[in-house]
Design an enzyme around this catalytic site. Sequence first.
Site, PDB file in Angstrom:
ATOM      1  N   ASP A 101       0.826  -1.212   0.000  1.00  0.00           N
ATOM      2  CA  ASP A 101       0.000   0.000   0.000  1.00  0.00           C
ATOM      3  C   ASP A 101       0.860   1.263   0.000  1.00  0.00           C
ATOM      4  O   ASP A 101       1.994   1.257   0.469  1.00  0.00           O
ATOM      5  CB  ASP A 101      -0.910  -0.018   1.245  1.00  0.00           C
ATOM      6  CG  ASP A 101      -2.080   0.941   1.113  1.00  0.00           C
ATOM      7  OD1 ASP A 101      -2.368   1.402  -0.009  1.00  0.00           O
ATOM      8  OD2 ASP A 101      -2.705   1.239   2.149  1.00  0.00           O
ATOM      9  N   GLY A 102       0.303   2.346  -0.535  1.00  0.00           N
ATOM     10  CA  GLY A 102       0.957   3.654  -0.446  1.00  0.00           C
ATOM     11  C   GLY A 102       1.509   4.185  -1.758  1.00  0.00           C
ATOM     12  O   GLY A 102       2.147   5.241  -1.772  1.00  0.00           O
TER      13      GLY A 102
ATOM     14  N   GLY B 207      -0.020   5.551  -4.337  1.00  0.00           N
ATOM     15  CA  GLY B 207      -0.625   6.822  -4.732  1.00  0.00           C
ATOM     16  C   GLY B 207      -0.058   7.975  -3.924  1.00  0.00           C
ATOM     17  O   GLY B 207       0.329   9.010  -4.468  1.00  0.00           O
TER      18      GLY B 207
ATOM     19  N   TRP C  14       2.736   8.038  -2.310  1.00  0.00           N
ATOM     20  CA  TRP C  14       4.172   8.190  -2.626  1.00  0.00           C
ATOM     21  C   TRP C  14       4.326   9.113  -3.839  1.00  0.00           C
ATOM     22  O   TRP C  14       5.160  10.016  -3.842  1.00  0.00           O
ATOM     23  CB  TRP C  14       4.761   6.814  -2.926  1.00  0.00           C
ATOM     24  CG  TRP C  14       6.236   6.794  -3.169  1.00  0.00           C
ATOM     25  CD1 TRP C  14       7.216   6.634  -2.226  1.00  0.00           C
ATOM     26  CD2 TRP C  14       6.905   6.935  -4.424  1.00  0.00           C
ATOM     27  NE1 TRP C  14       8.452   6.671  -2.823  1.00  0.00           N
ATOM     28  CE2 TRP C  14       8.288   6.851  -4.172  1.00  0.00           C
ATOM     29  CE3 TRP C  14       6.478   7.123  -5.738  1.00  0.00           C
ATOM     30  CZ2 TRP C  14       9.247   6.947  -5.177  1.00  0.00           C
ATOM     31  CZ3 TRP C  14       7.429   7.220  -6.741  1.00  0.00           C
ATOM     32  CH2 TRP C  14       8.792   7.137  -6.457  1.00  0.00           C
TER      33      TRP C  14
ATOM     34  N   ASN D 167     -10.839  -2.426  -5.396  1.00  0.00           N
ATOM     35  CA  ASN D 167     -10.078  -1.514  -6.271  1.00  0.00           C
ATOM     36  C   ASN D 167     -10.742  -1.330  -7.639  1.00  0.00           C
ATOM     37  O   ASN D 167     -10.406  -0.390  -8.373  1.00  0.00           O
ATOM     38  CB  ASN D 167      -8.628  -1.996  -6.453  1.00  0.00           C
ATOM     39  CG  ASN D 167      -7.785  -1.913  -5.197  1.00  0.00           C
ATOM     40  OD1 ASN D 167      -6.852  -2.692  -4.995  1.00  0.00           O
ATOM     41  ND2 ASN D 167      -8.093  -0.962  -4.319  1.00  0.00           N
ATOM     42  N   TRP D 168     -11.687  -2.222  -8.003  1.00  0.00           N
ATOM     43  CA  TRP D 168     -12.421  -2.036  -9.267  1.00  0.00           C
ATOM     44  C   TRP D 168     -13.196  -0.719  -9.260  1.00  0.00           C
ATOM     45  O   TRP D 168     -13.559  -0.198 -10.310  1.00  0.00           O
ATOM     46  CB  TRP D 168     -13.393  -3.203  -9.528  1.00  0.00           C
ATOM     47  CG  TRP D 168     -12.708  -4.478  -9.939  1.00  0.00           C
ATOM     48  CD1 TRP D 168     -12.632  -5.639  -9.225  1.00  0.00           C
ATOM     49  CD2 TRP D 168     -12.009  -4.738 -11.172  1.00  0.00           C
ATOM     50  NE1 TRP D 168     -11.923  -6.582  -9.916  1.00  0.00           N
ATOM     51  CE2 TRP D 168     -11.535  -6.056 -11.119  1.00  0.00           C
ATOM     52  CE3 TRP D 168     -11.728  -3.967 -12.311  1.00  0.00           C
ATOM     53  CZ2 TRP D 168     -10.796  -6.641 -12.161  1.00  0.00           C
ATOM     54  CZ3 TRP D 168     -10.997  -4.539 -13.348  1.00  0.00           C
ATOM     55  CH2 TRP D 168     -10.540  -5.860 -13.269  1.00  0.00           C
TER      56      TRP D 168
ATOM     57  N   ARG E  39      -4.833  -2.029   8.859  1.00  0.00           N
ATOM     58  CA  ARG E  39      -6.054  -2.823   8.631  1.00  0.00           C
ATOM     59  C   ARG E  39      -5.740  -3.887   7.591  1.00  0.00           C
ATOM     60  O   ARG E  39      -4.735  -3.810   6.879  1.00  0.00           O
ATOM     61  CB  ARG E  39      -7.208  -1.931   8.171  1.00  0.00           C
ATOM     62  CG  ARG E  39      -6.886  -1.067   6.951  1.00  0.00           C
ATOM     63  CD  ARG E  39      -8.103  -0.237   6.495  1.00  0.00           C
ATOM     64  NE  ARG E  39      -7.718   0.724   5.481  1.00  0.00           N
ATOM     65  CZ  ARG E  39      -7.431   2.013   5.712  1.00  0.00           C
ATOM     66  NH1 ARG E  39      -7.515   2.493   6.938  1.00  0.00           N
ATOM     67  NH2 ARG E  39      -7.081   2.808   4.731  1.00  0.00           N
TER      68      ARG E  39
ATOM     69  N   GLU F  91       1.233 -13.089  12.554  1.00  0.00           N
ATOM     70  CA  GLU F  91       1.813 -11.906  13.196  1.00  0.00           C
ATOM     71  C   GLU F  91       1.643 -10.747  12.224  1.00  0.00           C
ATOM     72  O   GLU F  91       1.797 -10.928  11.001  1.00  0.00           O
ATOM     73  CB  GLU F  91       3.305 -12.124  13.485  1.00  0.00           C
ATOM     74  CG  GLU F  91       3.577 -13.222  14.483  1.00  0.00           C
ATOM     75  CD  GLU F  91       3.041 -12.904  15.876  1.00  0.00           C
ATOM     76  OE1 GLU F  91       3.143 -11.736  16.304  1.00  0.00           O
ATOM     77  OE2 GLU F  91       2.509 -13.815  16.538  1.00  0.00           O
TER      78      GLU F  91
END
Length: 261
Positions: A21-22, A24, A26, A69-70, A195, A208
């Site tokens: 994730d991240g 966008g 970035w 994501n669609w 999440r 974990e």
Amino acid sequence: MLQGPDQASRVIPRHVGIIMDGNGRWARSRFMPRIWGHKRGANSVREVVKAASSSGVQVLSLFAFSDENWGRPVEEVNALMGLFDHYLSHEISELMRQNIKLRVMGNLDRLPVRTKKLLIQGCEELSSCTGMVLNLAVSYGARAEITEAVRNIAQQIREGVIDPEHVDEDLFASHLATAGLPDLDLVIRTSGEQRLSNFMLWQSSYAELHFTKVQWPDFSASDFDKAVHEFSSRQRRFGLVDQVINNLTITTDPGAGEISC
Ligand code: IPE
Ligand code: IPE
Ligand code: MG
């Protein structure tokens, strides 16, 4: 990679899942379009696949595109599909060189024909590889996966193939997309979110969790190694108490028992 006297005695998770994730954010922080972040994210995939494989991880599950994501703008979805096509067309030979087997899970029927074809072709080409399994979650949602498993089991009960009395956790797991794979030991999520976003809910029951603020395009082999290192220091209890865990660790084959991972 972290080096040190404890490197050899590290506990390597058998199955690692990554919520990448991240991308966008970035890109946005660099005043660039989101897709630029996705492109740079592909470099991290290359690096982390190699790091996981050489550290002895048996299965690496990567969340590449979710059911949800669609709902993103069509330009972003199309650009992502184009990036998957590019990755699959250019990386299969490198995966073969690393003896990596490919699996894919998700609703492939929603994908463009070319993407679906490249995924299936990639799995076939790498089917004789015997090293790490790279399990790509594309057009994937855990709730849909679980619902599909329930539907299959219900169908087989109706046909008299399965006796309802025989529906247990192992039978259920054998109807999931991850049939035959070990449960997740470690889930890593980049970009600071904490999440699961509908990722492998059944398989992560006792995983974990490792959350890092690093955004996916910046996530490197050394970040992966840090996550494994931290995993190594965690005590997994599985609802038990120390005395029972110690006995199990002594009497259980480290490769076979869930408790020793
Ligand atoms: C993850 O990065 C890649 C996909 C979900 C396909 P994001 O696109 O979610 O990036 P952020 O979370 O908006 O920064
Ligand atoms: C999860 O990231 C999906 C993937 C990494 C493919 P999202 O960015 O879509 O998740 P949310 O919207 O922050 O929960
Ligand atoms: Mg995101």
